[in-house]
Design an enzyme around this catalytic site. Structure first.
Site, mmCIF file in Angstrom:
data_model
loop_
_atom_site.group_PDB
_atom_site.id
_atom_site.type_symbol
_atom_site.label_atom_id
_atom_site.label_comp_id
_atom_site.label_asym_id
_atom_site.label_seq_id
_atom_site.Cartn_x
_atom_site.Cartn_y
_atom_site.Cartn_z
ATOM 1 N N ARG A 22 30.939 -73.380 -77.412
ATOM 2 C CA ARG A 22 32.049 -73.671 -78.323
ATOM 3 C C ARG A 22 32.666 -75.002 -77.973
ATOM 4 O O ARG A 22 33.027 -75.247 -76.820
ATOM 5 C CB ARG A 22 33.131 -72.603 -78.202
ATOM 6 C CG ARG A 22 32.778 -71.404 -78.991
ATOM 7 C CD ARG A 22 33.951 -70.492 -79.130
ATOM 8 N NE ARG A 22 33.431 -69.191 -79.476
ATOM 9 C CZ ARG A 22 34.104 -68.074 -79.398
ATOM 10 N NH1 ARG A 22 35.352 -68.089 -78.984
ATOM 11 N NH2 ARG A 22 33.558 -66.944 -79.746
ATOM 12 N N SER A 113 34.377 -67.863 -83.717
ATOM 13 C CA SER A 113 35.148 -66.619 -83.806
ATOM 14 C C SER A 113 36.534 -66.808 -84.408
ATOM 15 O O SER A 113 36.663 -67.223 -85.550
ATOM 16 C CB SER A 113 35.215 -65.983 -82.423
ATOM 17 O OG SER A 113 35.841 -64.737 -82.484
ATOM 18 N N HIS A 114 37.558 -66.571 -83.614
ATOM 19 C CA HIS A 114 38.937 -66.567 -84.091
ATOM 20 C C HIS A 114 39.604 -67.929 -83.890
ATOM 21 O O HIS A 114 40.789 -68.061 -84.133
ATOM 22 C CB HIS A 114 39.716 -65.514 -83.300
ATOM 23 C CG HIS A 114 39.483 -65.671 -81.824
ATOM 24 N ND1 HIS A 114 38.279 -65.314 -81.235
ATOM 25 C CD2 HIS A 114 40.240 -66.201 -80.856
ATOM 26 C CE1 HIS A 114 38.336 -65.610 -79.945
ATOM 27 N NE2 HIS A 114 39.512 -66.156 -79.685
ATOM 28 N N ASP A 277 38.873 -61.275 -88.073
ATOM 29 C CA ASP A 277 38.931 -62.664 -87.599
ATOM 30 C C ASP A 277 37.907 -63.553 -88.300
ATOM 31 O O ASP A 277 37.256 -63.136 -89.266
ATOM 32 C CB ASP A 277 38.739 -62.723 -86.080
ATOM 33 C CG ASP A 277 37.313 -62.434 -85.668
ATOM 34 O OD1 ASP A 277 36.639 -61.670 -86.382
ATOM 35 O OD2 ASP A 277 36.856 -62.984 -84.646
ATOM 36 N N ASP A 279 34.847 -64.611 -87.779
ATOM 37 C CA ASP A 279 33.467 -64.169 -87.970
ATOM 38 C C ASP A 279 33.341 -62.665 -88.175
ATOM 39 O O ASP A 279 32.225 -62.135 -88.189
ATOM 40 C CB ASP A 279 32.603 -64.614 -86.784
ATOM 41 C CG ASP A 279 33.065 -64.019 -85.467
ATOM 42 O OD1 ASP A 279 34.273 -63.749 -85.336
ATOM 43 O OD2 ASP A 279 32.232 -63.797 -84.573
ATOM 44 N N ASP A 281 34.210 -59.934 -86.391
ATOM 45 C CA ASP A 281 33.957 -58.908 -85.379
ATOM 46 C C ASP A 281 35.239 -58.306 -84.812
ATOM 47 O O ASP A 281 35.206 -57.265 -84.175
ATOM 48 C CB ASP A 281 33.024 -59.426 -84.256
ATOM 49 C CG ASP A 281 33.561 -60.658 -83.561
ATOM 50 O OD1 ASP A 281 34.616 -61.178 -83.981
ATOM 51 O OD2 ASP A 281 32.906 -61.123 -82.610
ATOM 52 N N ARG A 282 36.382 -58.962 -85.035
ATOM 53 C CA ARG A 282 37.633 -58.407 -84.515
ATOM 54 C C ARG A 282 38.392 -57.653 -85.604
ATOM 55 O O ARG A 282 38.175 -57.889 -86.796
ATOM 56 C CB ARG A 282 38.536 -59.524 -84.001
ATOM 57 C CG ARG A 282 37.956 -60.225 -82.810
ATOM 58 C CD ARG A 282 38.942 -61.208 -82.234
ATOM 59 N NE ARG A 282 38.391 -61.796 -81.037
ATOM 60 C CZ ARG A 282 39.089 -62.369 -80.082
ATOM 61 N NH1 ARG A 282 40.395 -62.466 -80.195
ATOM 62 N NH2 ARG A 282 38.504 -62.870 -79.021
ATOM 63 N N GLU A 363 37.760 -53.711 -76.615
ATOM 64 C CA GLU A 363 38.482 -54.653 -75.763
ATOM 65 C C GLU A 363 39.895 -54.829 -76.293
ATOM 66 O O GLU A 363 40.135 -54.725 -77.500
ATOM 67 C CB GLU A 363 37.802 -56.021 -75.798
ATOM 68 C CG GLU A 363 36.425 -56.048 -75.188
ATOM 69 C CD GLU A 363 35.951 -57.482 -75.030
ATOM 70 O OE1 GLU A 363 36.061 -58.012 -73.927
ATOM 71 O OE2 GLU A 363 35.501 -58.080 -76.026
ATOM 72 N N GLU A 364 40.785 -55.195 -75.379
ATOM 73 C CA GLU A 364 42.178 -55.426 -75.768
ATOM 74 C C GLU A 364 42.326 -56.579 -76.746
ATOM 75 O O GLU A 364 43.318 -56.701 -77.427
ATOM 76 C CB GLU A 364 43.048 -55.663 -74.533
ATOM 77 C CG GLU A 364 42.570 -56.763 -73.573
ATOM 78 C CD GLU A 364 42.563 -58.149 -74.138
ATOM 79 O OE1 GLU A 364 43.535 -58.512 -74.815
ATOM 80 O OE2 GLU A 364 41.577 -58.874 -73.897
ATOM 81 N N LYS A 376 30.901 -56.242 -81.577
ATOM 82 C CA LYS A 376 32.081 -55.552 -82.072
ATOM 83 C C LYS A 376 32.104 -55.722 -83.585
ATOM 84 O O LYS A 376 31.454 -56.627 -84.123
ATOM 85 C CB LYS A 376 33.334 -56.079 -81.412
ATOM 86 C CG LYS A 376 33.524 -57.556 -81.491
ATOM 87 C CD LYS A 376 34.565 -57.987 -80.480
ATOM 88 C CE LYS A 376 34.615 -59.488 -80.385
ATOM 89 N NZ LYS A 376 34.867 -59.965 -79.044
HETATM 90 C C1 G1P Z 1 37.919 -63.691 -75.489
HETATM 91 C C2 G1P Z 1 38.426 -62.272 -75.306
HETATM 92 C C3 G1P Z 1 37.281 -61.338 -74.997
HETATM 93 C C4 G1P Z 1 36.219 -61.455 -76.085
HETATM 94 C C5 G1P Z 1 35.817 -62.908 -76.276
HETATM 95 C C6 G1P Z 1 34.878 -63.071 -77.446
HETATM 96 O O1 G1P Z 1 37.315 -64.133 -74.298
HETATM 97 O O2 G1P Z 1 39.398 -62.206 -74.297
HETATM 98 O O3 G1P Z 1 37.759 -60.028 -74.891
HETATM 99 O O4 G1P Z 1 35.098 -60.688 -75.770
HETATM 100 O O5 G1P Z 1 36.967 -63.699 -76.523
HETATM 101 O O6 G1P Z 1 35.428 -62.668 -78.641
HETATM 102 P P1 G1P Z 1 38.073 -65.038 -73.224
HETATM 103 O O7 G1P Z 1 38.601 -66.241 -73.946
HETATM 104 O O8 G1P Z 1 39.200 -64.203 -72.695
HETATM 105 O O9 G1P Z 1 37.034 -65.343 -72.187
HETATM 106 ZN ZN ZN Z 2 35.129 -63.035 -83.558
#
Ligand code: G1P
Ligand code: ZN
Length: 543
Positions: A22, A113-114, A277, A279, A281-282, A363-364, A376
Site C-alpha cells: 500500500r 481497503s478503508h 468499507d 473494498d 470486507d469490513r 477482528e475489532e 472477511k
Molecule cells: C488493520 C487492522 C487489522 C486488519 C487490517 C486489514 O491492520 O487493524 O485488524 O486485518 O487492517 O484490513 P493494521 O493497520 O492495524 O496493521
Molecule cells: Zn477492507
C-alpha cells in the site's frame, strides 16, 4: 506475438505489509512501479502456466489502469485465463469467492481497503492464493525478495480490453472473461442465509439503511438487499462506486460513517444501520441509538449463527485477533466450542479454517467472516445479522442488551495515533517492551497490573511461530490494554491502543463506554508514556 520484455530496476520500498503493498497513488504511478511488483508476484506463483487468475479492485483511482496492466502481464506470463470484474470492479470477498469457485491459482486485488482514494489518496495491490485468502508471509517475503533483484518484466503490446462489456475476449491467446461482479457472490450468500425469511422481515415493514460510502459494496448491496430481498429503494445510499469515494473516508466506524451514526441517533432512525468499507470486507453494525462494537458483533453472531441455514449444524470453533475483546470467547465457552486468539490480520484465520477448526472469525477493526471464503466479508455479516433479526423478531438494540445481560459486557475502545514519526513510535514500543518485567504488581490509578507480555502466536496447524504481535497488559480488575503499530499505514507510523474492561453486573451496562474505560485509558497512557514519546496529548481517531 506482441509479448515483450521490458528492462527495469528495483524499487527498495516494495515490501508488502499486513494486507499487501500500500502506497500513495503517485508512488504507484512511477514508471515500472506496478509492473515490477506484479512481475514479482507472478514469478512467485507456482503453476501459473495455463492457470486461471482473478483480477479486480474496489474502483478507487488508478484501478482501471492497473487492471489493464495486470491483464497484459498475465498474458505475457503464461496464464491461461483471467476472470475480471466488469469495469474492473470486484469486492475483496467476491475475489475470494470467485477464486474458490473457479479453482483459480490466485487473485490480484487492487485496493487500499478503508484508506481514502483519489489522485493523492492510497492505492494497493494484494495477492490472494488458491484457497481464496491473502498470501501467507512466506509468499509475500518471497515477492519482496524478488522485487529487490528484478531486472525485467514481461508484458504485451495488445490494446486495452473493453472492461464494460460482460463476456469473453482474449489477449495474445489468453482468455479474458469479464464477469458480473455480483452474481457469484450473491449466489453464495443465498446458500448461507435465509433469503425468504429476510424478505418477509422487509415485507413486515422493517427498515434499514446501508451506507456503501461510495465504494465497491454499492452494487452488491443494491442487488442483494433491494432487488433480491425486497428492501425499499433508497435503503442503500452512496451506492455508486467512485474513484475518490465521493470524498468519503471509506472506513465503516462511528467517526468516518458519521452520516449513518447521526441518522441512527436521531428521531428518524430506521430499525437497523450498516456500512461497509472501500473494498467491501469490513462492516459496521448500528442499532437505533447503539453502536455495536465489532467485538460484540462477533460474539452475538457466534451466539446466534445456528439460526441461519448455513450454520444450522453449529460452529466448529471461533477465532478472534488478539486485540479483539474477549466477548466471543465467553460465548464459545458456553457453546462448548474452542476459541482461538491469533495475531492481527486475516491470513492467520485461513489455516484454522482450512483445518476445519473454526467456522466464524473476526477482528475489532470491523472485520467479521466465516469459512464460506477466506476473507472477511462486510455484506455477509450484515446478512447474517438480518437473518438473526428475522428469526428472533426483537429490536437489534434489545438483542445486544440481552447478550450483555447473559454474558457480561466487554467495554471496548481503540485509540489511534496516526502519522507519528516512525522513530518515535519505535522508541515507544522498545521502551514498553523493555519495561514489561517490571510491571506486574504496579498500581496505575485504580488498576493493578497482573501480567504483561509481547504476544507471540504459535499456529496450531503448522506450528509456525509469529513473535512480537503486540504488547499486552492485563489488569487484576479484568481489564486489558494492548499496544501495537499498524502494518497498513502509508505515512509515518500509527500507534494503536486497544482498551477493554469486563463488567459482569447488568446494572452497570448502561454506562457510556467512554466513561467506563477512563481508568484503563489513563493507565495505558501512563505506562507507555504516550505524550512524552509522541508529543500528542490526544489520539487522532477514537473508535
Ligand atoms: C488493520 C487492522 C487489522 C486488519 C487490517 C486489514 O491492520 O487493524 O485488524 O486485518 O487492517 O484490513 P493494521 O493497520 O492495524 O496493521
Ligand atoms: Zn477492507
Amino acid at each position: 506475438m506482441p509479448t515483450k520484455s521490458v528492462q527495469t530496476s528495483p524499487f527498495s520500498d516494495q515490501r508488502p505489509g499486513t494486507s499487501g503493498l500500500r502506497k500513495k497513488v503517485p508512488v504507484f504511478q512511477q514508471p515500472h512501479y506496478v509492473e515490477n511488483f506484479v512481475q514479482a508476484i507472478f514469478d512467485t506463483v507456482e503453476g501459473r502456466d495455463g492457470a486461471t487468475l482473478v483480477v479486480g479492485g474496489d474502483g478507487r483511482y488508478y484501478n482501471k489502469e492497473v487492471v489493464q496492466k495486470v491483464l497484459k502481464m498475465a498474458a505475457a506470463n503464461g496464464f491461461g485465463r483471467v476472470l475480471v470484474g466488469q469495469n474492473g470492479l470486484l469486492s475483496t470477498p467476491a475475489v475470494s469467492c470467485i477464486i474458490r469457485k473457479y479453482k483459480a491459482v490466485g487473485g490480484v486485488v487492487l485496493s487500499a481497503s478503508h484508506n481514502p482514494g483519489g489522485p493523492q489518496g492510497d492505492f494497493g495491490i494484494k495477492f490472494n492464493v488458491s484457497h481464496g485468502g491473502p498470501a501467507p508471509e512466506t509468499f509475500t517475503e518471497a515477492v519482496f525478495k524478488r522485487t529487490q533483484g528484478i531486472t525485467e518484466y514481461k508484458t504485451s503490446d495488445a490494446s486495452d480490453i473493453d472492461l464494460g462489456r460482460i463476456g469473453e475476449t482474449a489477449i495474445d491467446g489468453m482468455a479474458v472473461q469479464v464477469l458480473d461482479p455480483v452474481a457469484d457472490y450473491a449466489e453464495l450468500m443465498e446458500t448461507l442465509v435465509d433469503f425468504g425469511k429476510i424478505s418477509s422481515l422487509f415485507r413486515s415493514g422493517f427498515t434499514m439503511r446501508f451506507d456503501a460510502l461510495s465504494a465497491v459494496t454499492g452494487p452488491y448491496a443494491k442487488e442483494i438487499l433491494e432487488r433480491r430481498l425486497g428492501a425499499p429503494a433508497g435503503t442503500v445510499v452512496n451506492a455508486e462506486p467512485m474513484p475518490d469515494f465521493g470524498g468519503h473516508h471509506p472506513d465503516p466506524n462511528p467517526v468516518h460513517a458519521h452520516e449513518l451514526m447521526e441518522l441512527m441517533q436521531g428521531p428518524d432512525a430506521p430499525d437497523f444501520g450498516a456500512a461497509s468499507d472501500g473494498d467491501g470486507d469490513r462492516n459496521m453494525i448500528v442499532a437505533p441509538n447503539l453502536f455495536v462494537t465489532p467485538s460484540d458483533s462477533l460474539a452475538i453472531l457466534t451466539a446466534h449463527a445456528h439460526l441461519a441455514p448455513g450454520y444450522a449444524g453449529g460452529l466448529a470453533g471461533v477465532a478472534r485477533s488478539m486485540p479483539t475483546s474477549r466477548a466471543a470467547d465467553r460465548v464459545a465457552a458456553k457453546l462448548g466450542i474452542k476459541a482461538y486468539e491469533t495475531p492481527t490480520g486475516w491470513k492467520f484465520f485461513a489455516n484454522l479454517m482450512d483445518a476445519g477448526l473454526v467456522t466464524l472469525c473476526g477482528e475489532e477493526s470491523a472485520g467479521t467472516g466465516s469459512n464460506h471464503i477466506r476473507e472477511k466479508d462486510g455484506l455477509w455479516a450484515v446478512l447474517l445479522w438480518l437473518n438473526i433479526l428475522a428469526e428472533l423478531k426483537k429490536p437489534a438494540d434489545q438483542i445486544v442488551r440481552e447478550h450483555w445481560a447473559a454474558f457480561g459486557r466487554d467495554f471496548y475502545t481503540r485509540y489511534d495515533y496516526e502519522e507519528i514519526e516512525t522513530e518515535r513510535a519505535d522508541e515507544l514500543m522498545t521502551h514498553l517492551r523493555q519495561g514489561l518485567s517490571t510491571l506486574p504488581g504496579k498500581r496505575f490509578g485504580e488498576l493493578t497490573v497482573e501480567s504483561a507480555d509481547d504476544f507471540a502466536y504459535t499456529d496450531p496447524v503448522d506450528g509456525s511461530v509469529t513473535p512480537k504481535q503486540g504488547v499486552r497488559i492485563l489488569f487484576k480488575e479484568d481489564a486489558r490494554a494492548v499496544f501495537r503499530l499498524s502494518g497498513t499505514g502509508t505515512a509515518g507510523a500509527t500507534l494503536r491502543i486497544y482498551m477493554e474492561r469486563f463488567e459482569p453486573d447488568p446494572s452497570r451496562h448502561h454506562v457510556e463506554r467512554g466513561d467506563a474505560l477512563i481508568p484503563v485509558v489513563e493507565a495505558a497512557k501512563e505506562i507507555a508514556g504516550i505524550e512524552g514519546f509522541t508529543g500528542r496529548a490526544a489520539p487522532s481517531v477514537v473508535t
